[in-house]
Design a protein around this motif. Structure first.
Motif, short mmCIF file in Angstrom:
data_model
loop_
_atom_site.label_atom_id
_atom_site.label_comp_id
_atom_site.label_asym_id
_atom_site.label_seq_id
_atom_site.Cartn_x
_atom_site.Cartn_y
_atom_site.Cartn_z
N UNK A 22 0.68 -1.26 -0.01
CA UNK A 22 0.27 -0.06 -0.02
C UNK A 22 0.99 1.04 0.24
N UNK A 23 0.46 2.11 -0.77
CA UNK A 23 1.51 3.90 -1.13
C UNK A 23 0.92 4.25 0.89
N UNK A 24 1.98 4.52 1.20
CA UNK A 24 2.66 5.17 1.96
C UNK A 24 3.22 6.54 2.37
N UNK A 25 3.46 7.07 3.78
CA UNK A 25 4.40 8.40 3.89
C UNK A 25 4.58 7.56 5.41
N UNK A 26 6.32 8.05 5.22
CA UNK A 26 6.68 7.24 6.51
C UNK A 26 7.20 8.09 6.85
N UNK A 27 6.82 8.60 8.31
CA UNK A 27 7.60 9.34 9.24
C UNK A 27 9.25 8.58 9.62
N UNK A 28 9.72 9.40 9.72
CA UNK A 28 11.35 9.27 10.16
C UNK A 28 11.75 10.07 11.25
N UNK A 29 12.35 10.02 12.36
CA UNK A 29 12.78 10.41 13.66
C UNK A 29 13.98 9.84 13.69
N UNK A 30 15.11 11.25 13.90
CA UNK A 30 16.99 11.25 14.08
C UNK A 30 16.81 11.50 15.21
N UNK A 31 17.54 11.00 16.11
CA UNK A 31 17.91 11.37 17.11
C UNK A 31 19.39 11.27 17.55
N UNK A 32 20.18 12.54 18.16
CA UNK A 32 21.27 12.34 18.38
C UNK A 32 21.56 13.53 19.55
N UNK A 33 22.22 13.46 20.54
CA UNK A 33 22.29 14.23 21.99
C UNK A 33 21.06 15.13 21.66
N UNK A 34 21.45 16.44 21.22
CA UNK A 34 20.49 16.86 21.86
C UNK A 34 19.56 17.58 20.79
N UNK A 35 20.31 16.94 19.60
CA UNK A 35 19.01 17.38 17.90
C UNK A 35 18.49 16.15 17.48
N UNK A 36 17.37 17.08 17.87
CA UNK A 36 15.64 15.70 17.27
C UNK A 36 15.60 16.42 15.57
N UNK A 37 14.99 15.71 15.02
CA UNK A 37 14.23 16.19 13.14
C UNK A 37 13.29 14.39 12.97
N UNK A 38 11.80 15.47 12.64
CA UNK A 38 11.11 14.51 12.47
C UNK A 38 10.10 15.06 11.00
N UNK A 39 10.64 13.92 10.41
CA UNK A 39 10.16 13.98 9.19
C UNK A 39 9.86 13.44 8.67
N UNK A 40 9.65 13.41 7.35
CA UNK A 40 8.62 12.11 6.78
C UNK A 40 8.75 12.55 4.66
N UNK A 41 8.55 10.73 4.92
CA UNK A 41 9.67 10.07 3.30
C UNK A 41 8.90 10.57 2.37
N UNK A 42 8.81 10.93 1.04
CA UNK A 42 6.96 10.93 0.61
C UNK A 42 7.56 11.36 -0.45
N UNK A 43 7.23 11.32 -2.20
CA UNK A 43 7.37 11.59 -4.02
C UNK A 43 6.90 12.63 -3.85
N UNK A 44 8.08 13.83 -4.61
CA UNK A 44 7.15 15.00 -4.46
C UNK A 44 7.56 14.63 -6.35
N UNK A 45 6.84 15.96 -7.34
CA UNK A 45 6.14 16.47 -8.21
C UNK A 45 7.95 16.58 -8.88
#
Length: 411
Positions: A85-108
């Motif tokens: 099934x086609x999905x969006x994929x949330x991906x969180x990266x945590x290192x020390x005091x730095x956290x990034x939360x974004x998502x994989x998608x297809x862009x045009x």
């Protein structure tokens, strides 16, 4: 308006993901790369280094063909699996005091062409063509373009709700970074995300200008070859990782120059005096914290350089950029460096590393002078992109740095 689409990702199985995920190929030293390839048969590096299997350096079209073969082997051996099934994929990266939360998608690619997707760097056509040929041959994209969007409370609430569920992936890597991924498969939630991004006027490329340009070039080639072309064909999209602007971390790049263009250290300082107020730093290195303030290491001494506004005129967003100021006041007129991409007299070291590394390179005689400056801000990147201008090369070193092989987009 920005178009983002879910897609059916090819992903490592849960029990193998920590072995598959790799850093970008360029980040490995020669010895480290050899060790990973030797002792970790599941590493994604085996796909992009197919010659290791034959103990041979392979390049060009032959390498592209073998990359495709190694990829098929990972699928056949169930190291990879494809979502149904086609999905969006949330991906969180945590290192020390730095956290990034974004998502994989297809862009045009159409958004890329119409400047909904904003750029701030030039691309080299030769590299675009090579990577477009690579994508065409292998049939997949494993390294997303990193893009940012303006912080959005509604998107944030959706993502915070999603991460309350158990993640698909949850693992740590030897550099002490924790990685988590969640699938967003609910049609209603997917629709909400698509609708919210449809209201956004722009997305900004943070890292991956050549990858996005090559995907656009590939789409143009496929359009010409296909008799039944539609704008929904998979090659009209490329994989991206989108994060809010507040989740990006920007470092600068130091500049180190091999010689003083025939000048002595004293003569060089005298020429600098026309553009800068110069102060010797008696207590060693102090990292520049303000715009238009530079740190220079020369002849065993650290100096602070403060731009004299009377001798330099701001005309647009680019002219205000510290990397451009350095170029127009020192590198070009005094040191004679006009081709920042190809001149062998200049080298770059990202400012995330210790400034002592820059000092050591100069002290060892490899370089004559080094410069550091405050990191460029997201606001400056957007101003450059909105004006259709181009930054000097190596103006930003941007985090997060994404792992390869976590999600793959097939054409």
């Amino acid at each position: 308006m920005a178009l983002v689409k879910p897609f059916k990702a090819i992903r490592p199985t849960k029990d193998k993901v920590s072995f598959v995920a790799s850093r970008s190929y360029e980040e490995y030293s020669k010895d480290e790369l050899k060790s990973v390839l030797k002792y970790n048969p599941l590493s994604f590096l085996h796909i992009i280094n197919p010659g290791f299997k034959f103990d041979k350096n392979i390049s060009g079209k032959e390498r592209f063909r073998l990359v495709h073969n190694r990829y098929l082997e990972f699928l056949e051996e169930h190291i990879f699996q494809k979502d149904e099934q086609a999905c969006f994929y949330l991906y969180q990266i945590e290192k020390d005091d730095f956290t990034s939360l974004g998502f994989f998608c297809a862009c045009s690619v159409m958004d890329y062409r119409t400047d909904v997707i904003k750029k701030h760097e030039d691309t080299i056509q030769h590299r675009e063509r090579i990577f477009a040929d690579y994508l065409h041959a292998v049939g997949f994209n494993a390294e997303p373009v990193l893009m940012t969007y303006e912080d959005d409370d509604q998107v944030h609430r959706i993502f915070q709700n999603e991460i309350q569920h158990p993640p698909e992936f949850d693992f740590s890597t030897p550099d002490r970074v924790n990685h988590k991924m969640w699938k967003i498969s609910d049609p209603k939630t997917i629709g909400q995300i698509e609708s919210l991004f449809d209201q956004k006027e722009a997305l900004y490329i943070a890292d991956g200008h050549h990858r996005s340009a090559s995907s656009n070039l590939l789409a143009k080639k496929m359009e010409q070859q296909s008799k039944a072309h539609t704008h929904n064909d998979s090659y009209n999209f490329f994989m991206a990782y989108l994060i809010p602007e507040s989740h990006i971390k920007i470092h600068g790049f130091n500049r180190m120059i091999k010689d003083l263009n025939g000048l002595t250290a004293k003569e060089f300082l005298i020429k600098l005096d026309g553009y800068f107020r110069i102060e010797k730093q008696e207590n060693g290195f102090r990292r520049p914290l303000k715009k238009h303030h530079f740190c220079m290491y020369l002849d065993g001494e650290f100096y602070s350089l403060h731009l004299r506004r009377t001798n330099y005129t701001f005309t647009d967003a680019l002219s205000r950029l510290d990397t451009q100021i350095l170029c127009k006041t020192i590198l070009e007129p005094i040191l004679g460096i006009t081709d920042l991409r190809n001149d062998q007299r200049i080298s770059y070291g990202h400012g995330k590393g210790s400034p002592i590394a820059m000092k050591e390179c100069v002290d060892e005689g490899e370089f004559a002078v080094g410069f550091s400056m405050a990191p460029i801000t997201m606001e400056e990147i957007k101003a450059i992109a909105d004006a259709g201008l181009v930054m000097p090369p190596k103006s930003t070193y941007i985090e997060p740095k994404l792992r390869s092989g976590l999600a793959i987009y097939e054409f």
